[in-house]
Motif scaffolding. Sequence first.
Motif, PDB file in Angstrom:
ATOM      1  N   PHE A  70      64.392  20.900  -3.295  1.00  0.00           N
ATOM      2  CA  PHE A  70      63.954  19.852  -2.377  1.00  0.00           C
ATOM      3  C   PHE A  70      65.132  18.997  -1.907  1.00  0.00           C
ATOM      4  CE2 PHE A  70      59.607  20.443  -4.189  1.00  0.00           C
ATOM      5  CZ  PHE A  70      58.993  20.769  -2.990  1.00  0.00           C
ATOM      6  N   GLY A  71      66.137  18.817  -2.761  1.00  0.00           N
ATOM      7  CA  GLY A  71      67.335  18.092  -2.339  1.00  0.00           C
ATOM      8  C   GLY A  71      68.060  18.806  -1.214  1.00  0.00           C
ATOM      9  N   ALA A  72      68.104  20.135  -1.287  1.00  0.00           N
ATOM     10  CA  ALA A  72      68.723  20.914  -0.208  1.00  0.00           C
ATOM     11  C   ALA A  72      67.921  20.789   1.082  1.00  0.00           C
ATOM     12  CB  ALA A  72      68.842  22.379  -0.617  1.00  0.00           C
ATOM     13  N   CYS A  73      66.595  20.755   0.975  1.00  0.00           N
ATOM     14  CA  CYS A  73      65.753  20.579   2.170  1.00  0.00           C
ATOM     15  C   CYS A  73      66.008  19.217   2.812  1.00  0.00           C
ATOM     16  CB  CYS A  73      64.281  20.713   1.812  1.00  0.00           C
ATOM     17  SG  CYS A  73      63.796  22.376   1.384  1.00  0.00           S
ATOM     18  N   ILE A  74      66.100  18.189   1.998  1.00  0.00           N
ATOM     19  CA  ILE A  74      66.361  16.839   2.528  1.00  0.00           C
ATOM     20  C   ILE A  74      67.721  16.802   3.203  1.00  0.00           C
ATOM     21  CG2 ILE A  74      66.809  14.444   1.859  1.00  0.00           C
ATOM     22  CD1 ILE A  74      64.618  14.823  -0.294  1.00  0.00           C
ATOM     23  N   THR A  75      68.722  17.407   2.572  1.00  0.00           N
ATOM     24  CA  THR A  75      70.061  17.434   3.162  1.00  0.00           C
ATOM     25  C   THR A  75      70.069  18.188   4.487  1.00  0.00           C
ATOM     26  OG1 THR A  75      71.050  17.359   0.968  1.00  0.00           O
ATOM     27  CG2 THR A  75      72.451  18.130   2.760  1.00  0.00           C
ATOM     28  N   ASP A  76      69.351  19.292   4.553  1.00  0.00           N
ATOM     29  CA  ASP A  76      69.345  20.108   5.765  1.00  0.00           C
ATOM     30  C   ASP A  76      68.574  19.458   6.905  1.00  0.00           C
ATOM     31  OD1 ASP A  76      70.855  22.012   4.534  1.00  0.00           O
ATOM     32  OD2 ASP A  76      69.188  23.374   4.124  1.00  0.00           O
ATOM     33  N   TYR A  77      67.392  18.942   6.629  1.00  0.00           N
ATOM     34  CA  TYR A  77      66.510  18.498   7.698  1.00  0.00           C
ATOM     35  C   TYR A  77      66.575  17.002   7.997  1.00  0.00           C
ATOM     36  CZ  TYR A  77      64.614  23.137   7.459  1.00  0.00           C
ATOM     37  OH  TYR A  77      64.472  24.490   7.491  1.00  0.00           O
ATOM     38  N   PHE A  78      67.076  16.212   7.066  1.00  0.00           N
ATOM     39  CA  PHE A  78      67.197  14.775   7.286  1.00  0.00           C
ATOM     40  C   PHE A  78      68.628  14.358   6.973  1.00  0.00           C
ATOM     41  CE2 PHE A  78      62.808  15.673   6.239  1.00  0.00           C
ATOM     42  CZ  PHE A  78      62.164  15.110   7.316  1.00  0.00           C
ATOM     43  N   ASN A  79      69.513  14.769   7.852  1.00  0.00           N
ATOM     44  CA  ASN A  79      70.940  14.543   7.692  1.00  0.00           C
ATOM     45  C   ASN A  79      71.255  13.055   7.664  1.00  0.00           C
ATOM     46  OD1 ASN A  79      73.728  14.597   7.822  1.00  0.00           O
ATOM     47  ND2 ASN A  79      73.748  16.400   9.134  1.00  0.00           N
ATOM     48  N   THR A  80      72.232  12.678   6.866  1.00  0.00           N
ATOM     49  CA  THR A  80      72.625  11.273   6.736  1.00  0.00           C
ATOM     50  C   THR A  80      73.127  10.703   8.051  1.00  0.00           C
ATOM     51  OG1 THR A  80      73.293  11.778   4.479  1.00  0.00           O
ATOM     52  CG2 THR A  80      74.022   9.689   5.365  1.00  0.00           C
ATOM     53  N   ARG A  81      73.808  11.514   8.856  1.00  0.00           N
ATOM     54  CA  ARG A  81      74.335  11.011  10.128  1.00  0.00           C
ATOM     55  C   ARG A  81      73.239  10.773  11.151  1.00  0.00           C
ATOM     56  NH1 ARG A  81      78.367  15.224  12.021  1.00  0.00           N
ATOM     57  NH2 ARG A  81      76.918  16.554  10.915  1.00  0.00           N
ATOM     58  N   LYS A  82      72.197  11.595  11.136  1.00  0.00           N
ATOM     59  CA  LYS A  82      71.143  11.463  12.140  1.00  0.00           C
ATOM     60  C   LYS A  82      70.058  10.488  11.726  1.00  0.00           C
ATOM     61  CE  LYS A  82      71.835  16.088  13.957  1.00  0.00           C
ATOM     62  NZ  LYS A  82      71.280  17.416  14.138  1.00  0.00           N
ATOM     63  N   THR A  83      69.646  10.537  10.469  1.00  0.00           N
ATOM     64  CA  THR A  83      68.581   9.653   9.980  1.00  0.00           C
ATOM     65  C   THR A  83      68.995   9.049   8.641  1.00  0.00           C
ATOM     66  OG1 THR A  83      67.514  11.538   8.916  1.00  0.00           O
ATOM     67  CG2 THR A  83      66.735  10.962  11.110  1.00  0.00           C
ATOM     68  N   PRO A  84      69.908   8.072   8.667  1.00  0.00           N
ATOM     69  CA  PRO A  84      70.429   7.548   7.401  1.00  0.00           C
ATOM     70  C   PRO A  84      69.372   6.838   6.548  1.00  0.00           C
ATOM     71  CG  PRO A  84      71.238   6.246   9.243  1.00  0.00           C
ATOM     72  CD  PRO A  84      70.517   7.420   9.816  1.00  0.00           C
ATOM     73  N   ILE A  85      68.479   6.093   7.171  1.00  0.00           N
ATOM     74  CA  ILE A  85      67.478   5.350   6.396  1.00  0.00           C
ATOM     75  C   ILE A  85      66.452   6.304   5.805  1.00  0.00           C
ATOM     76  CG2 ILE A  85      65.646   3.625   6.558  1.00  0.00           C
ATOM     77  CD1 ILE A  85      67.364   2.263   8.730  1.00  0.00           C
ATOM     78  N   LEU A  86      65.986   7.241   6.611  1.00  0.00           N
ATOM     79  CA  LEU A  86      65.002   8.215   6.131  1.00  0.00           C
ATOM     80  C   LEU A  86      65.598   9.100   5.041  1.00  0.00           C
ATOM     81  CD1 LEU A  86      62.105   9.068   6.572  1.00  0.00           C
ATOM     82  CD2 LEU A  86      62.896  10.662   8.302  1.00  0.00           C
ATOM     83  N   ASN A  87      66.867   9.452   5.167  1.00  0.00           N
ATOM     84  CA  ASN A  87      67.542  10.256   4.150  1.00  0.00           C
ATOM     85  C   ASN A  87      67.575   9.519   2.823  1.00  0.00           C
ATOM     86  OD1 ASN A  87      70.182  10.904   2.573  1.00  0.00           O
ATOM     87  ND2 ASN A  87      69.785  12.724   3.814  1.00  0.00           N
ATOM     88  N   LYS A  88      67.939   8.243   2.841  1.00  0.00           N
ATOM     89  CA  LYS A  88      67.994   7.469   1.599  1.00  0.00           C
ATOM     90  C   LYS A  88      66.605   7.298   0.991  1.00  0.00           C
ATOM     91  CE  LYS A  88      72.191   4.978   2.626  1.00  0.00           C
ATOM     92  NZ  LYS A  88      72.840   3.716   2.856  1.00  0.00           N
ATOM     93  N   LEU A  89      65.610   7.076   1.843  1.00  0.00           N
ATOM     94  CA  LEU A  89      64.241   6.922   1.359  1.00  0.00           C
ATOM     95  C   LEU A  89      63.728   8.211   0.729  1.00  0.00           C
ATOM     96  CD1 LEU A  89      61.625   5.191   1.268  1.00  0.00           C
ATOM     97  CD2 LEU A  89      61.032   6.251   3.451  1.00  0.00           C
ATOM     98  N   MET A  90      63.974   9.330   1.376  1.00  0.00           N
ATOM     99  CA  MET A  90      63.505  10.609   0.847  1.00  0.00           C
ATOM    100  C   MET A  90      64.277  11.005  -0.414  1.00  0.00           C
ATOM    101  SD  MET A  90      62.655  12.729   4.255  1.00  0.00           S
ATOM    102  CE  MET A  90      61.488  13.830   3.491  1.00  0.00           C
TER     103      MET A  90
END
Length: 125
Positions: A70-90
Amino acid sequence: MLSSTAVTAKANSTTAHTPDRLHGSLHWDIERAASVALVPLIASQLAFGASPVTDTLLGVVLPLHLHIGFGACITDYFNTRKTPILNKLMTATLYASTAGVLVGCYQFNTNDVGLTEFISRTWTA
């Protein structure tokens, strides 16, 4: 005055992390070890039935395997550069969920029938 090439290069520059071969290699090794460890764990539970040792190992290795996936999915689909807040939340949700699953597996193995016996009872029900 800057030329148009210099302005374009400056506008397109991004900061990248320093590559660390040891971290990537270690992460890959842990990922593969967790995947490979699940095969004999599940096979031994199917062959020999419930055991506290295999229940404990399954209660640790399976959540670790799921956490990495699931960590790999979050990294792939919710990139820190594109969605930093959503990435941290997820990512925070992933860590909280993994901790909850680990505690749940511990509680289930110590205070109830254990993971293997639960699965065998579910299949025969």
